[in-house]
Design a protein around this motif. Structure first.
Motif, PDB file in Angstrom:
ATOM      1  N   MET A   1     -14.337   0.100   3.930  1.00 42.45           N
ATOM      2  CA  MET A   1     -13.141  -0.575   4.408  1.00 42.45           C
ATOM      3  C   MET A   1     -12.773  -0.032   5.786  1.00 42.45           C
TER       4      MET A   1
ATOM      5  N   GLU B   1       0.562  -2.160  -1.908  1.00 44.76           N
ATOM      6  CA  GLU B   1      -0.574  -3.065  -1.697  1.00 44.76           C
ATOM      7  C   GLU B   1      -1.792  -2.293  -1.202  1.00 44.76           C
ATOM      8  N   ARG B   2      -1.563  -1.403  -0.259  1.00 42.88           N
ATOM      9  CA  ARG B   2      -2.673  -0.581   0.238  1.00 42.88           C
ATOM     10  C   ARG B   2      -3.232   0.298  -0.878  1.00 42.88           C
TER      11      ARG B   2
ATOM     12  N   ARG C   1      -5.531  -1.403  -3.291  1.00 44.85           N
ATOM     13  CA  ARG C   1      -6.885  -1.586  -2.754  1.00 44.85           C
ATOM     14  C   ARG C   1      -7.677  -0.293  -2.841  1.00 44.85           C
ATOM     15  N   TRP C   2      -7.033   0.816  -2.487  1.00 42.83           N
ATOM     16  CA  TRP C   2      -7.743   2.097  -2.540  1.00 42.83           C
ATOM     17  C   TRP C   2      -8.030   2.499  -3.981  1.00 42.83           C
TER      18      TRP C   2
ATOM     19  N   ALA D   1      -8.851   0.519  -6.336  1.00 45.26           N
ATOM     20  CA  ALA D   1     -10.070  -0.217  -6.691  1.00 45.26           C
ATOM     21  C   ALA D   1     -11.295   0.404  -6.032  1.00 45.26           C
ATOM     22  N   VAL D   2     -11.169   0.777  -4.759  1.00 45.78           N
ATOM     23  CA  VAL D   2     -12.290   1.398  -4.045  1.00 45.78           C
ATOM     24  C   VAL D   2     -12.685   2.716  -4.706  1.00 45.78           C
TER      25      VAL D   2
ATOM     26  N   SER E   1     -14.720   5.932   3.617  1.00 51.23           N
ATOM     27  CA  SER E   1     -14.163   4.988   4.579  1.00 51.23           C
ATOM     28  C   SER E   1     -14.105   5.680   5.935  1.00 51.23           C
TER      29      SER E   1
END
Length: 325
Positions: A1, A31-32, A35-36, A38-39, A47
């Motif tokens: 990402m 929100e951020r 995403r992290w 999930a990563v 990243s």
């Protein structure tokens, strides 16, 4: 990402207090973090969003979990992470906080993550050094990333925290976690209850916008989540509670006590836990109710989100200065 994945201009260079945040800031952080999260569940967690930036973990108080979480967050974002060993530094030899701060600033780190026993130390360092500062806990004042990860964990289950009834029980007097959680939950519109013996409640608790109880069974009625707090014996001088056994009898969380809560009640603890004092072992390890390990996992993702957003602010401010020259 990569950095190009997001475009929101986060307006903050520091995270000192949850009071610095508004609902939009919190939503963007969540929100951020999602995403992290999930990563972080994939084999490739690396990243480059903070590549070239240096994160300095400056912990004047020991904290395995918080320091490790920030270190992992910074490294997964590609930052150069330095853990400053305060116990072996000039600070332990009598150097003032101001001189320590200026010395460290002269090394040109970009983000300073600070944990200190003195209330106000992170803000002092931000003002004195001009560096971006993240408060990792100061005295009995605040611990903003802990509050963010706690609400993020709940939001992962519920979608929204607003309107939910949340009880915080235990050593509220000495808890910066409680203060940050109360501030954040108020912003998010949750109903907050507090439960503790009078000796473990601040004198101004009636001004905190919470319902206060001394009877745990009454406080637990219809709660959607319950957070047990650690007894901070290192901050206690004198008899705040008769004994650990008596405290557990009156304020300890058990499966039986949770029967008056909402059917899907979630159980939290910021750690480290004193099992058998604040919470029964079987409840702490119950995968149906306990989200304690989820809080730990969320901590890395939330701290990645905070560091990423502050890193973007640093780069944006630098680009603006360069353009103005």
């Amino acid at each position: 990402m990569t950095r190009a994945a997001f475009s929101y201009d986060f307006p903050h260079r520091h995270l000192i207090s949850v009071a610095d945040l508004n609902p939009v800031d919190i939503r963007i952080i969540f929100e951020r973090a999602a995403r992290w999260l999930a990563v972080n569940r994939t084999p490739d967690k690396s990243s480059d969003v903070l590549k070239g930036l240096t994160v300095l973990n400056l912990f004047f108080e020991a904290s395995t979990r918080t320091q490790g979480s920030f270190e992992m967050a910074g490294k997964r974002l590609g930052a150069d992470v330095v853990n400053f060993a305060v116990a072996h530094s000039s600070a332990s030899k009598g150097e003032s906080l101001s001189d320590t701060a200026r010395t460290l600033a002269a090394m040109r780190p970009d983000i300073m993550v600070v944990r200190h026993s003195a209330t106000g130390a992170p803000r002092f360092l931000a003002e004195r050094t001009g560096l971006a500062v993240v408060n990792a806990g100061d005295g009995m004042h605040e611990h903003p990333t802990q509050a963010l990860l706690d609400s993020f964990t709940l939001a992962q289950h519920w979608g929204e925290v607003g309107g939910k009834r949340i009880l915080i029980v235990g050593d509220i007097l000495h808890s910066r976690v409680a203060r940050s959680n109360i501030g954040l939950l108020n912003i998010l519109g949750a109903e907050i209850r507090l439960c503790a013996p009078p000796t473990l409640l601040p004198s101004d608790v009636d001004q905190w916008g919470c319902d206060v109880f001394h009877d745990l069974d009454e406080a637990l009625q219809d709660c959607d989540a319950v957070m047990a707090l650690r007894q901070q014996k290192e901050r206690m001088s004198g008899g705040f509670v008769p004994s650990a056994r008596e405290f557990f009898h009156l304020f300890g969380l058990t499966h039986e006590r949770l029967e008056v809560c909402a059917p899907d009640v979630l159980v939290m603890h910021p750690g480290p836990m004193n099992r058998g004092t604040e919470i029964h072992t079987k409840l702490a390890d119950d995968p149906e109710k306990s989200v304690i390990l989820e809080q730990v996992e969320s901590g890395v993702a939330v701290r990645m989100a905070v560091l990423e957003l502050i890193g973007e602010t640093i780069r944006r401010d630098f680009d603006s200065r360069e353009a103005g020259q």
